[in-house]
Design a protein around this motif. Structure first.
Motif, PDB file in Angstrom:
ATOM      1  N   THR A 191      20.092  23.161 -17.020  1.00 53.03           N
ATOM      2  CA  THR A 191      18.715  22.318 -17.078  1.00 53.03           C
ATOM      3  C   THR A 191      17.736  23.174 -16.357  1.00 53.03           C
ATOM      4  O   THR A 191      17.847  24.341 -15.626  1.00 53.03           O
ATOM      5  CB  THR A 191      18.977  20.932 -16.217  1.00 53.03           C
ATOM      6  N   SER A 192      16.384  23.148 -16.712  1.00 51.80           N
ATOM      7  CA  SER A 192      15.312  23.897 -16.155  1.00 51.80           C
ATOM      8  C   SER A 192      14.336  23.162 -15.259  1.00 51.80           C
ATOM      9  O   SER A 192      14.203  21.839 -15.631  1.00 51.80           O
ATOM     10  CB  SER A 192      14.522  24.325 -17.307  1.00 51.80           C
ATOM     11  N   ALA A 193      13.953  23.617 -14.242  1.00 52.49           N
ATOM     12  CA  ALA A 193      13.391  22.586 -13.031  1.00 52.49           C
ATOM     13  C   ALA A 193      12.163  22.271 -13.420  1.00 52.49           C
ATOM     14  O   ALA A 193      11.233  23.087 -13.784  1.00 52.49           O
ATOM     15  CB  ALA A 193      13.467  23.361 -11.656  1.00 52.49           C
TER      16      ALA A 193
ATOM     17  N   ALA B  85       9.302  25.606 -13.208  1.00 56.31           N
ATOM     18  CA  ALA B  85       9.694  26.858 -12.203  1.00 56.31           C
ATOM     19  C   ALA B  85       9.640  28.047 -13.220  1.00 56.31           C
ATOM     20  O   ALA B  85       9.125  28.972 -12.590  1.00 56.31           O
ATOM     21  CB  ALA B  85      11.122  26.499 -11.627  1.00 56.31           C
ATOM     22  N   MET B  86      10.042  28.209 -14.363  1.00 57.73           N
ATOM     23  CA  MET B  86      10.424  29.224 -15.135  1.00 57.73           C
ATOM     24  C   MET B  86       8.901  29.805 -15.592  1.00 57.73           C
ATOM     25  O   MET B  86       8.393  30.881 -15.614  1.00 57.73           O
ATOM     26  CB  MET B  86      11.068  29.161 -16.515  1.00 57.73           C
ATOM     27  N   SER B  87       8.055  29.081 -15.902  1.00 61.62           N
ATOM     28  CA  SER B  87       6.445  29.194 -16.358  1.00 61.62           C
ATOM     29  C   SER B  87       5.701  29.757 -14.942  1.00 61.62           C
ATOM     30  O   SER B  87       5.225  30.845 -15.278  1.00 61.62           O
ATOM     31  CB  SER B  87       5.713  27.909 -16.895  1.00 61.62           C
ATOM     32  N   TRP B  88       5.933  29.068 -13.946  1.00 62.46           N
ATOM     33  CA  TRP B  88       5.385  29.650 -12.701  1.00 62.46           C
ATOM     34  C   TRP B  88       5.956  30.943 -12.452  1.00 62.46           C
ATOM     35  O   TRP B  88       4.972  31.936 -12.129  1.00 62.46           O
ATOM     36  CB  TRP B  88       5.473  28.682 -11.662  1.00 62.46           C
TER      37      TRP B  88
ATOM     38  N   GLN C 264      15.328  36.980  -9.955  1.00 72.29           N
ATOM     39  CA  GLN C 264      15.403  37.186  -8.295  1.00 72.29           C
ATOM     40  C   GLN C 264      14.569  35.985  -7.922  1.00 72.29           C
ATOM     41  O   GLN C 264      14.914  35.590  -6.698  1.00 72.29           O
ATOM     42  CB  GLN C 264      14.754  38.527  -8.033  1.00 72.29           C
ATOM     43  N   GLU C 265      13.302  35.747  -8.386  1.00 70.73           N
ATOM     44  CA  GLU C 265      12.464  34.676  -7.841  1.00 70.73           C
ATOM     45  C   GLU C 265      13.240  33.319  -8.114  1.00 70.73           C
ATOM     46  O   GLU C 265      13.098  32.413  -7.181  1.00 70.73           O
ATOM     47  CB  GLU C 265      11.017  34.890  -8.490  1.00 70.73           C
ATOM     48  N   LEU C 266      13.503  33.114  -9.174  1.00 72.74           N
ATOM     49  CA  LEU C 266      14.285  31.640  -9.412  1.00 72.74           C
ATOM     50  C   LEU C 266      15.430  31.427  -8.509  1.00 72.74           C
ATOM     51  O   LEU C 266      15.566  30.394  -8.142  1.00 72.74           O
ATOM     52  CB  LEU C 266      14.676  31.386 -11.044  1.00 72.74           C
TER      53      LEU C 266
ATOM     54  N   GLN D 243      19.237  27.854 -12.192  1.00 72.69           N
ATOM     55  CA  GLN D 243      19.139  28.350 -13.250  1.00 72.69           C
ATOM     56  C   GLN D 243      18.781  29.614 -13.753  1.00 72.69           C
ATOM     57  O   GLN D 243      18.346  30.382 -12.821  1.00 72.69           O
ATOM     58  CB  GLN D 243      17.942  27.344 -14.151  1.00 72.69           C
ATOM     59  N   ILE D 244      19.473  30.113 -14.743  1.00 74.61           N
ATOM     60  CA  ILE D 244      19.335  31.541 -14.841  1.00 74.61           C
ATOM     61  C   ILE D 244      18.622  31.851 -16.204  1.00 74.61           C
ATOM     62  O   ILE D 244      18.915  31.573 -17.173  1.00 74.61           O
ATOM     63  CB  ILE D 244      20.859  32.150 -15.105  1.00 74.61           C
TER      64      ILE D 244
END
Length: 317
Positions: free
Chosen positions: A252-254, A265-268, A291-293, A299-300
């Protein structure tokens, strides 16, 4: 003259049990990044922003399934060689039952009207986005949704590990590798444990091959696997497509809050990484977002490509 075109989609599903908080904010953040940092034009001639806000209802900018597919057609057709294209989607990603896959499911994205008119499968996305593209244009895709790893069914997938090492998870090679591993496991003696392990490996290989979802009628071996022959040779299309996804197919994506505002989270992280290091290679972007996530989320991120391209070249956007 090189033209830059962008399609930006964000769906919050207001007033439903599926409501999200940050997807329309993602739209605003992506638009500002493309216009202010990457030289895109924000005019409607070059950029389409779709969001489920009241003022868009009844217009082509309301993200229904039909409107999304029509906007994708606008994005990937009528382009000249050298044009630079962008597609981003923030919203729900899901799965639907698919009897043609050994897993029984196909990955999807969820338009605002998905409850009434269905979801858009990864196969439809590939045939709508990738197949009609001019191979001399470059398309960058950012998908911030659950089950997004193979949302466009691009054949070459790269995933970083915890140490930043990036490995190719090529579906065809991975499937063949699992078959060979199962065979090697059974050499040198038989045991129930080995048999169970081999069945697991072969089952994984079947998932990989069937997951490509575009096999043609062909001979099938005793192990039930059909190797290398495909109805659509997507691994040889050679389209210049690069997709960053927020997570693997089974993750899942946060939907989170950063600096007091709801966001994906990924967009940011993608935007923040690109702003900090504007001239990065594709592999650097993948490593830095990982690294940031990893500081807050499990999530990877993944990078998928339309061909076996040089990941050390700078991201072209």
């Amino acid at each position: 003259m090189v033209r830059k075109k962008a399609l930006i989609i964000g769906i919050n599903y207001f007033g439903t049990d599926n409501e999200l908080g940050g997807c329309i904010n993602d739209c605003d953040n992506v638009r500002n990044f493309l216009v202010n940092d990457r030289g895109f034009s924000g005019t409607s001639h070059d950029m389409v922003v779709m969001a489920d806000v009241p003022e868009n209802e009844g217009t082509p900018f309301y993200p229904t399934g039909a409107n999304i597919l029509a906007a994708i057609k606008w994005l990937v057709t009528w382009n000249q060689p050298g044009d630079i294209l962008w597609l981003s989607y923030s919203g729900h990603g899901s799965q639907v039952r698919d009897p043609d896959r050994s897993t029984g499911f196909s990955d999807t994205i969820c338009p605002v009207d998905f409850a009434e008119n269905g979801q858009i499968t990864s196969e439809i996305l590939h045939r709508s986005i990738v197949t009609p593209m001019n191979p001399q244009c470059r398309l960058t895709i950012l998908f911030d949704c659950c089950h997004s790893g193979s949302a466009a069914e691009l054949p070459y997938v790269y995933r970083p590990d915890a140490d930043g090492n990036v490995n190719m998870v090529d579906t065809i090679k991975k499937g063949l590798g699992l078959v060979h591993a199962a065979g090697d496991l059974l050499e040198g003696g038989f045991s129930i444990e080995k048999l169970d392990d081999a069945k697991m490996l072969l089952g994984g290989a079947t998932d990989f091959f069937n997951g490509l979802h575009h096999r043609r009628n062909q001979e099938v071996g005793e192990d039930g696997l059909a190797l290398e022959n495909f109805e659509e040779h997507w691994e040889t299309e050679g389209k210049d497509v690069w997709m960053f996804s927020g997570c693997a197919d089974d993750q899942t994506s946060a939907d989170t809050s950063i600096a007091g505002a709801a966001t994906g989270a990924m967009s940011w992280v993608f935007i923040a990484t690109m702003r900090e290091y504007p001239e990065q290679s594709y592999i650097n972007v993948l490593q830095n977002t990982r690294q940031e996530l990893a500081k807050k989320y499990s999530q990877i991120p993944q990078l998928s490509c339309g061909g076996e391209y040089d990941l050390d070249q700078n991201l072209l956007l």
